[in-house]
Scaffold this motif. Structure first.
Motif, PDB file in Angstrom:
ATOM      1  N   PHE A 196      47.748  45.463  56.709  1.00 57.66           N
ATOM      2  CA  PHE A 196      49.172  45.396  56.401  1.00 57.66           C
ATOM      3  C   PHE A 196      49.393  45.176  54.915  1.00 57.66           C
ATOM      4  CE2 PHE A 196      48.750  43.847  60.815  1.00 57.66           C
ATOM      5  CZ  PHE A 196      49.463  44.857  61.444  1.00 57.66           C
ATOM      6  N   THR A 197      50.480  45.741  54.417  1.00 58.40           N
ATOM      7  CA  THR A 197      50.810  45.643  53.004  1.00 58.40           C
ATOM      8  C   THR A 197      51.164  44.200  52.647  1.00 58.40           C
ATOM      9  OG1 THR A 197      51.673  47.901  53.032  1.00 58.40           O
ATOM     10  CG2 THR A 197      52.337  46.476  51.190  1.00 58.40           C
TER      11      THR A 197
ATOM     12  N   ASP B 246      45.926  37.244  62.449  1.00 59.34           N
ATOM     13  CA  ASP B 246      45.578  37.978  63.672  1.00 59.34           C
ATOM     14  C   ASP B 246      46.119  39.398  63.558  1.00 59.34           C
ATOM     15  OD1 ASP B 246      45.045  38.977  66.145  1.00 59.34           O
ATOM     16  OD2 ASP B 246      46.220  37.502  67.267  1.00 59.34           O
ATOM     17  N   VAL B 247      45.275  40.345  63.196  1.00 53.45           N
ATOM     18  CA  VAL B 247      45.724  41.709  62.904  1.00 53.45           C
ATOM     19  C   VAL B 247      45.246  42.721  63.944  1.00 53.45           C
ATOM     20  CG1 VAL B 247      45.903  41.271  60.440  1.00 53.45           C
ATOM     21  CG2 VAL B 247      43.729  42.120  61.399  1.00 53.45           C
ATOM     22  N   THR B 248      44.749  42.250  65.081  1.00 51.07           N
ATOM     23  CA  THR B 248      44.301  43.159  66.137  1.00 51.07           C
ATOM     24  C   THR B 248      45.508  43.694  66.896  1.00 51.07           C
ATOM     25  OG1 THR B 248      42.214  41.967  66.375  1.00 51.07           O
ATOM     26  CG2 THR B 248      42.860  43.418  68.185  1.00 51.07           C
TER      27      THR B 248
ATOM     28  N   GLY C 170      51.819  49.228  57.432  1.00 53.72           N
ATOM     29  CA  GLY C 170      50.627  48.903  58.199  1.00 53.72           C
ATOM     30  C   GLY C 170      49.895  50.167  58.600  1.00 53.72           C
ATOM     31  N   ARG C 171      48.567  50.111  58.570  1.00 56.08           N
ATOM     32  CA  ARG C 171      47.753  51.258  58.945  1.00 56.08           C
ATOM     33  C   ARG C 171      46.568  50.797  59.783  1.00 56.08           C
ATOM     34  NH1 ARG C 171      48.913  55.924  55.924  1.00 56.08           N
ATOM     35  NH2 ARG C 171      50.288  55.562  54.135  1.00 56.08           N
ATOM     36  N   ALA C 172      46.108  51.711  60.663  1.00 58.66           N
ATOM     37  CA  ALA C 172      44.856  51.487  61.378  1.00 58.66           C
ATOM     38  C   ALA C 172      43.692  51.745  60.425  1.00 58.66           C
ATOM     39  CB  ALA C 172      44.781  52.405  62.592  1.00 58.66           C
ATOM     40  N   GLU C 173      42.490  51.473  60.901  1.00 57.86           N
ATOM     41  CA  GLU C 173      41.318  51.626  60.032  1.00 57.86           C
ATOM     42  C   GLU C 173      41.083  53.080  59.627  1.00 57.86           C
ATOM     43  OE1 GLU C 173      39.899  51.793  64.288  1.00 57.86           O
ATOM     44  OE2 GLU C 173      41.216  50.491  63.129  1.00 57.86           O
ATOM     45  N   ASP C 174      41.626  54.034  60.402  1.00 59.80           N
ATOM     46  CA  ASP C 174      41.473  55.438  60.045  1.00 59.80           C
ATOM     47  C   ASP C 174      42.592  55.935  59.140  1.00 59.80           C
ATOM     48  OD1 ASP C 174      43.605  55.552  61.789  1.00 59.80           O
ATOM     49  OD2 ASP C 174      42.513  56.550  63.390  1.00 59.80           O
TER      50      ASP C 174
ATOM     51  N   ALA D 291      52.804  50.733  61.166  1.00 59.24           N
ATOM     52  CA  ALA D 291      54.044  49.971  60.997  1.00 59.24           C
ATOM     53  C   ALA D 291      54.866  50.619  59.888  1.00 59.24           C
ATOM     54  CB  ALA D 291      53.756  48.512  60.655  1.00 59.24           C
ATOM     55  N   VAL D 292      56.179  50.677  60.112  1.00 57.28           N
ATOM     56  CA  VAL D 292      57.103  51.185  59.090  1.00 57.28           C
ATOM     57  C   VAL D 292      58.290  50.236  59.003  1.00 57.28           C
ATOM     58  CG1 VAL D 292      56.460  53.620  59.329  1.00 57.28           C
ATOM     59  CG2 VAL D 292      58.301  52.677  60.756  1.00 57.28           C
TER      60      VAL D 292
END
Length: 230
Positions: free
Chosen positions: A151-152, A164-166, A185-189, A194-195
């Motif tokens: 997350f930014t 807790d970012v899961t 927010g972004r996933a690992e890929d 999140a917007v």
């Protein structure tokens, strides 16, 4: 009084008791339970494209998950994996645009986040395996994918999630272009998860399903923003 949170719903065939495949207005009870546990009063909203008068009685609005949004909303043709409910799109877009005009607190979950993106002039990838080369965002029917999101720093969602970012995802489409929204927010890929709309008091979209765990961080933020208006 508890802030009143409207929750958008599905219209699908459902079966219970002696009834089979009866056209039904429904939504997973996790959404209502999450709102209630966060201190809000949940009100279910069937698709209705006649007007937006109901917003006068609401303090916040939750756009729930569900089928794919119509690609025509972002200027594309449906792909072979895309399944849409155009009547739901029409009703929810009407509500969303009116809610944004009123600066009503809005939370979009999964499909709800994608609707926020389309309304903001963005676009979607219609089938993530074709883009990412894997199916970890929807690994199997009724099986959530688990990711550790990034997350930014300083964003609303980063402040809510803390350490807790899961996140637990179930979607085969994803954001290609956020439009006027900001990806926080972004996933690992690298896929947006999140917007936010930084020009309004509370507009948050999450691609995952926080309702499943009754996440008070996410729903508590919506209820708190709604309480400021009630």
């Amino acid at each position: 009084m508890r802030p009143i949170i409207g929750i958008t719903t599905y219209e699908l065939p459902a079966s219970w008791g002696v009834w089979r495949d009866l056209p039904t207005t429904l939504v997973p009870s996790d959404y209502a339970a999450a709102v209630t546990l966060a201190g809000g009063r949940a009100v279910l909203l069937p698709p209705d494209d006649r007007d937006t008068d109901v917003l006068r009685m609401l303090d916040g609005l939750l756009f729930s998950g569900g089928p794919d949004i119509s690609p025509g909303l972002y200027g594309a043709e449906p792909g072979i994996h895309t399944v849409t409910h155009p009547e739901r799109d029409e009703a929810e877009l009407l509500l969303l645009r009116a809610a944004l005009d009123r600066d009503l607190p809005v939370l979009g979950v999964c499909r709800g986040m994608q609707l926020l993106v389309a309304a903001a002039g963005g676009a979607l990838h219609q089938h993530l395996p074709d883009v990412l080369g894997h199916e970890r965002h929807r690994p199997a029917p009724a099986v959530y994918g688990r990711h550790d999101a990034v997350f930014t720093p300083g964003s609303r969602i980063a402040g809510l999630m803390g350490e807790d970012v899961t996140i637990n995802c179930f979607h085969h489409q994803g954001v290609a272009d956020p439009g006027k929204l900001v990806v926080t927010g972004r996933a690992e890929d690298g896929l947006p998860e999140a917007v936010e709309d930084l020009d309004r008091s509370f507009v948050l979209g999450v691609q995952w399903h926080p309702e499943v765990g009754r996440d008070k961080r996410i729903f508590g933020a919506l209820v708190a923003a709604a309480a400021e208006r009630s």
